[in-house]
Design an enzyme around this catalytic site. Structure first.
Site, PDB file in Angstrom:
ATOM      1  N   LYS A  38       1.027   0.463 -15.011  1.00 22.70           N
ATOM      2  CA  LYS A  38       1.547  -1.220 -14.525  1.00 22.70           C
ATOM      3  C   LYS A  38       0.318  -0.785 -13.399  1.00 22.70           C
ATOM      4  CE  LYS A  38       4.551   0.236 -11.426  1.00 22.70           C
ATOM      5  NZ  LYS A  38       6.359   0.500 -10.727  1.00 22.70           N
ATOM      6  N   ARG A 131      18.137  -4.750  -7.669  1.00 21.70           N
ATOM      7  CA  ARG A 131      15.526  -4.840  -8.520  1.00 21.70           C
ATOM      8  C   ARG A 131      16.683  -5.814  -9.844  1.00 21.70           C
ATOM      9  NH1 ARG A 131      10.589  -1.963  -7.726  1.00 21.70           N
ATOM     10  NH2 ARG A 131      11.384  -0.786  -9.468  1.00 21.70           N
ATOM     11  N   TYR A 247     -16.814  -4.758  15.372  1.00 19.42           N
ATOM     12  CA  TYR A 247     -16.118  -5.838  16.043  1.00 19.42           C
ATOM     13  C   TYR A 247     -14.983  -5.201  16.925  1.00 19.42           C
ATOM     14  CZ  TYR A 247     -17.684  -9.146  11.954  1.00 19.42           C
ATOM     15  OH  TYR A 247     -18.370  -9.497  10.989  1.00 19.42           O
ATOM     16  N   MET A 295     -14.584  -6.027   6.646  1.00 21.32           N
ATOM     17  CA  MET A 295     -14.696  -6.586   6.044  1.00 21.32           C
ATOM     18  C   MET A 295     -15.633  -5.653   4.201  1.00 21.32           C
ATOM     19  SD  MET A 295     -14.988  -9.993   3.146  1.00 21.32           S
ATOM     20  CE  MET A 295     -13.910 -11.081   4.753  1.00 21.32           C
TER      21      MET A 295
HETATM   22  C1  PLP Z   1       7.006   1.911 -11.297  1.00 18.78           C
HETATM   23  C2  PLP Z   1       7.748   2.693 -12.151  1.00 18.78           C
HETATM   24  C3  PLP Z   1       7.435   3.619 -11.655  1.00 18.78           C
HETATM   25  C4  PLP Z   1       6.624   4.547 -11.768  1.00 18.78           C
HETATM   26  O1  PLP Z   1       6.938   5.002 -10.737  1.00 18.78           O
HETATM   27  P1  PLP Z   1       6.271   6.284  -9.661  1.00 18.78           P
HETATM   28  O2  PLP Z   1       7.038   6.160  -8.174  1.00 18.78           O
HETATM   29  O3  PLP Z   1       4.620   6.266  -9.477  1.00 18.78           O
HETATM   30  O4  PLP Z   1       6.340   7.309 -10.300  1.00 18.78           O
HETATM   31  C5  PLP Z   1       8.626   4.444 -12.857  1.00 18.78           C
HETATM   32  N1  PLP Z   1       9.884   3.328 -13.509  1.00 18.78           N
HETATM   33  C6  PLP Z   1       9.648   2.030 -13.442  1.00 18.78           C
HETATM   34  C7  PLP Z   1      10.450   0.912 -14.034  1.00 18.78           C
HETATM   35  C8  PLP Z   1       8.589   2.002 -12.242  1.00 18.78           C
HETATM   36  O5  PLP Z   1       8.877  -0.063 -12.382  1.00 18.78           O
END
Ligand code: PLP
Length: 347
Positions: A38, A131, A247, A295
């Site tokens: 992701k 969640r 800055y 930046m």
């Molecule tokens: C992001 C995620 C993972 C991976 O988690 P890490 O802590 O990056 O290893 C696994 N399962 C779900 C549902 C996630 O959202």
């Protein structure tokens, strides 16, 4: 993409990525080891990550949302892609093409998928993170009636700590897996892999550790950094005692010093927590960050590198546990914040 090199790039180490997956896979024992890709592969580029991990033998990939799945397109035969946020009405036309499986999270999503006679799907069970997911103690048999579950999964809330919730979640998930049929059961993220066999079930889902994050002490020494930001020097200058730098004049020179101005800033994910704290290197010489991160620019003390010149490249110290301690950012934020202005150079 411009046809010429950008003044900043990420050096991405294929061998390190693969070796991290192989370690996580070995730690996962008889469970398969997948990969969370992701947020565009945590900032590295999901397509490039999938290609490399698939060659190494990884089969199971996870993105957050359908736009991410669409950007990847249909993966090669034998690979599977799951969309962790389930399926909204807006996603249905794409989801029904079968390019990925939704991970159904709510009774509404389950009903939507059932009514559309969608194909195989995954299901998320909430065992205590509160969640996404169906409650572990809900009447799952009736909620999931008529649904063929490929992977039944849950997600740990505190796996990077020694917290009593870890075992509570494991027990709840073991209970659910005993009563709810599925092809495959999955609980552990990167940190969860370190807990050993009781947490592995059939499939593990690491993300962070693939990309060089160290989720728990047990992984230190086994996980190799994958990402090194490399930045070009735009200008070199000398300042004398008493002059201020950057800055808000947060740094005042206490002696004559040489500075290099680098083509990177907080818009590239190098956030202001590194001001007066970060470190860059060139040819074995350490150069501390001086003053505020801007930046688009960063100033370092290059007094110890007399030959460093305009146009040269330096490496930002970006080993994730250390950079997290320096900056106050999490290892996850350090990866996912890396912006679009870097060339991504796999070696
Ligand atoms: C992001 C995620 C993972 C991976 O988690 P890490 O802590 O990056 O290893 C696994 N399962 C779900 C549902 C996630 O959202």
């Amino acid at each position: 993409m411009p046809s010429f090199p950008a003044p900043l790039r990420l050096r991405l180490d294929s061998a390190a990525l693969i070796s991290n997956w192989q370690w996580l896979s070995a730690q996962s024992g008889s469970a398969r080891c997948g990969a969370a890709v992701k947020a565009d592969g945590y900032g590295l580029g999901a397509r490039a990550v999938i290609d490399r991990l698939a060659d190494a033998g990884c089969r199971d990939f996870f993105v957050a949302s359908w736009p991410e799945a669409e950007a990847l397109g249909r993966l090669d035969t034998g690979l599977s892609l799951s969309v962790l946020h389930g399926v909204r009405e807006e996603d249905m036309p794409l989801a029904l093409t079968g390019i990925a499986r939704p991970v159904l999270n709510t009774p509404t999503q389950v009903a939507r998928w059932r009514d559309a006679a969608g194909g195989p799907c995954d299901v998320m069970i909430d065992t205590g993170i509160n969640r996404l997911g169906l409650d572990w103690d809900a009447d799952l048999a009736s909620l999931l009636d008529g649904i063929t579950v490929e992977t039944l999964m849950s997600h740990l809330a505190c796996a990077d700590q020694d917290h009593p919730l870890n075992d509570v979640q494991r027990q709840r998930f073991a209970h659910v897996s005993a009563i709810q049929p599925a092809r495959c059961y999955s609980l552990a993220n990167s940190a969860g892999v370190c807990f050993g066999k009781p947490y592995h079930f059939d499939l593990t889902r690491p993300g962070l550790a693939l990309y060089g994050g160290v989720p728990r002490e047990e992984a230190a020494g086994h996980i190799t950094p994958v990402v090194t930001p490399q930045i070009q020097v735009l200008q070199r200058r000398r300042v004398s005692t008493g002059e201020s730098i950057g800055y808000n004049a947060t740094f005042v020179a206490t002696g004559d010093m040489e500075l290099a101005v680098l083509n990177v800033g907080y818009a590239d994910g190098y956030l202001r927590g590194f001001s007066n704290r970060g470190l860059v290197r060139a040819g074995g010489v350490e150069m501390p960050v001086i003053g505020r991160v801007s930046m688009d620019l960063l100033i370092v003390d290059c007094s110890a590198a007399p030959n460093l010149a305009e146009g040269d490249w330096v490496d930002i110290d970006y080993a994730l546990p250390e950079a997290a301690a320096q900056s106050g950012l999490s290892q996850y934020e350090l990866l996912t914040g890396l912006g679009r202005r870097y060339d991504r150079l796999w070696v």
